[in-house]
Design an enzyme around this catalytic site. Structure first.
Site, mmCIF file in Angstrom:
data_model
loop_
_atom_site.group_PDB
_atom_site.id
_atom_site.type_symbol
_atom_site.label_atom_id
_atom_site.label_comp_id
_atom_site.label_asym_id
_atom_site.label_seq_id
_atom_site.Cartn_x
_atom_site.Cartn_y
_atom_site.Cartn_z
ATOM 1 N N VAL A 253 39.360 -25.229 -33.760
ATOM 2 C CA VAL A 253 38.266 -25.812 -34.969
ATOM 3 C C VAL A 253 37.045 -25.934 -34.419
ATOM 4 O O VAL A 253 36.164 -26.019 -35.265
ATOM 5 C CB VAL A 253 39.007 -27.057 -35.626
ATOM 6 C CG1 VAL A 253 40.274 -26.536 -36.570
ATOM 7 C CG2 VAL A 253 39.237 -28.231 -34.979
ATOM 8 N N TYR A 254 36.640 -26.240 -33.130
ATOM 9 C CA TYR A 254 35.355 -26.610 -32.428
ATOM 10 C C TYR A 254 34.675 -25.170 -32.803
ATOM 11 O O TYR A 254 34.669 -24.377 -32.243
ATOM 12 C CB TYR A 254 35.490 -26.785 -31.047
ATOM 13 C CG TYR A 254 35.913 -27.994 -30.819
ATOM 14 C CD1 TYR A 254 36.718 -28.981 -31.817
ATOM 15 C CD2 TYR A 254 36.383 -28.475 -29.599
ATOM 16 C CE1 TYR A 254 37.255 -30.080 -31.370
ATOM 17 C CE2 TYR A 254 37.086 -29.707 -28.976
ATOM 18 C CZ TYR A 254 37.515 -30.587 -30.035
ATOM 19 O OH TYR A 254 38.068 -31.840 -29.704
ATOM 20 N N SER A 255 33.635 -25.309 -33.912
ATOM 21 C CA SER A 255 32.725 -24.410 -34.086
ATOM 22 C C SER A 255 33.585 -22.897 -34.437
ATOM 23 O O SER A 255 33.209 -21.789 -34.120
ATOM 24 C CB SER A 255 31.680 -24.067 -32.988
ATOM 25 O OG SER A 255 30.927 -25.088 -32.886
ATOM 26 N N ASP A 256 34.651 -23.272 -35.268
ATOM 27 C CA ASP A 256 35.243 -21.971 -35.688
ATOM 28 C C ASP A 256 35.713 -20.870 -34.682
ATOM 29 O O ASP A 256 35.591 -19.842 -34.832
ATOM 30 C CB ASP A 256 34.482 -21.211 -36.907
ATOM 31 C CG ASP A 256 34.368 -21.850 -37.907
ATOM 32 O OD1 ASP A 256 35.017 -22.834 -38.506
ATOM 33 O OD2 ASP A 256 33.203 -21.744 -38.608
ATOM 34 N N GLY A 257 36.085 -21.728 -33.396
ATOM 35 C CA GLY A 257 36.634 -20.807 -32.291
ATOM 36 C C GLY A 257 35.499 -20.356 -31.328
ATOM 37 O O GLY A 257 36.013 -19.896 -30.141
#
Length: 345
Positions: A61-65
């Protein structure tokens, strides 16, 4: 750099790990944390590895991958020198299987993480949250399959309550599945809730703590003090509502103590706050973050020295809060305390 066992497992991890929440910089939350690109990330890893930091933590989930993608590029050519830790379980889309820890979700999440990271195995794979809709037996069986397939080497969890973690460990023992070696938790001088139940559980069951947000969601940077407005450049303007709440008076009391000890030691406020955590029971590694090289080098200065017993006591006293029921009798009443002595350290 000091290296420690990850809980009761055989894996040795550095006392400090580097979190990559600043890598990628997509979205309102992670964009406010930082926008570290490929080139900057490689430079940060150069510095970290030179200092003995060998574990790097990320999540889908960090920056959408994008965090995993940037980290993967930064470790290219030196994968065997580092440990990669990632997490899955929080929502990454609107589909029915885009959240949780079902078999379908975990298998896909691991394959996606391997692709983004450009590797064929994860050193540590953690469940980012407890999924009450999926039986723990299904979760553990899936993780066992992933370990047997060579895609995952060690497993852990993050942000579990005491009963959720203990239920999972008991089921692992009952069915002969791999036990969780790590629990990634929020723990800081302004957030000591971990000590009330999760720390005793970890000590009893051999689960190592990986500490996230050791500076209290950016509040223990040395820039926030009593009687002064929030600095203009603080990320708290945009991210305070996402993180753990802190009472202002409690924060200022802790900062006052940190200021005194920073002056005595010649260290910075963040270095003192992180060093205190490194002395706490069950802590295997403290995950530090950095927007840039200056912040990274400063946080790396938290190791290689030790607070005195008097300084630790003063920090303990300034940061202590009354535990909620049913924990407070064990701290305040002699009969309870005799039955359950506090952990050392």
């Amino acid at each position: 750099m000091e290296y420690r066992q990850l809980g009761a497992s055989g894996l040795k991890v550095p006392a400090l790990s580097l979190g990559t929440g600043t890598f990628g910089g997509r979205g309102p939350l992670f964009g406010a944390w930082g926008t570290t690109d490929d080139q900057e990330a490689r430079r940060l890893l150069d510095i970290a590895i030179d200092a003995g930091v060998t574990m790097f933590d990320t999540a889908d989930v960090y920056s959408d991958g994008a965090s995993e993608e940037v980290l993967g590029k930064a470790v290219h050519g030196r994968r065997d020198q580092v440990l990669i830790s990632t997490k899955a379980g929080l929502p990454t889309g609107e589909g029915p299987n885009d959240a949780g820890t079902s078999r379908a979700r975990l298998v896909k999440a691991v394959d996606d993480a391997l692709r983004r990271l450009g590797t064929d195995y994860l050193d540590l794979f953690q469940l980012h949250a407890f999924d009450a809709a999926t039986p723990v037996e299904e979760v553990l069986a899936t993780l066992d399959d992933l370990v047997r397939a060579g895609k995952v080497r060690y497993t852990g969890v993050s942000n579990f309550s005491g009963w959720q973690l203990m239920k999972s460990l008991a089921a692992a023992d009952r069915h002969g599945r791999p036990r969780y070696a790590a629990h990634q938790v929020y723990y800081s001088l302004v957030g000591r809730d971990y000590e009330w139940e999760l720390m005793p559980l970890a000590a009893d069951q051999g689960v190592g703590a990986l500490v996230w947000s050791p500076l209290g969601w950016g509040r223990l940077t040395g820039r926030i003090r009593r009687g002064t407005p929030l600095p203009a450049g603080s990320r708290l303007h945009d991210t305070a509502d996402y993180g753990p709440p802190v009472d202002d008076e409690h924060l200022y009391r802790v900062v006052d103590a940190l200021d005194e000890i920073a002056e005595e030691t010649g260290r910075t406020v963040p270095q003192v706050a992180i060093n205190w955590l490194l002395r706490r029971p069950t802590v295997s590694s403290v995950i530090i973050g950095a927007r840039n090289e200056i912040q990274l080098r400063q946080n790396l200065g938290a190791v290689g020295w030790t607070l005195t017993p008097d300084q630790i006591t003063r920090l303990d006293t300034a940061s202590l809060r009354t535990a909620p029921y049913p924990y407070f009798p064990y701290r305040r009443q002699e009969a309870f305390a005799r039955l359950n002595p506090p952990l050392a350290g």
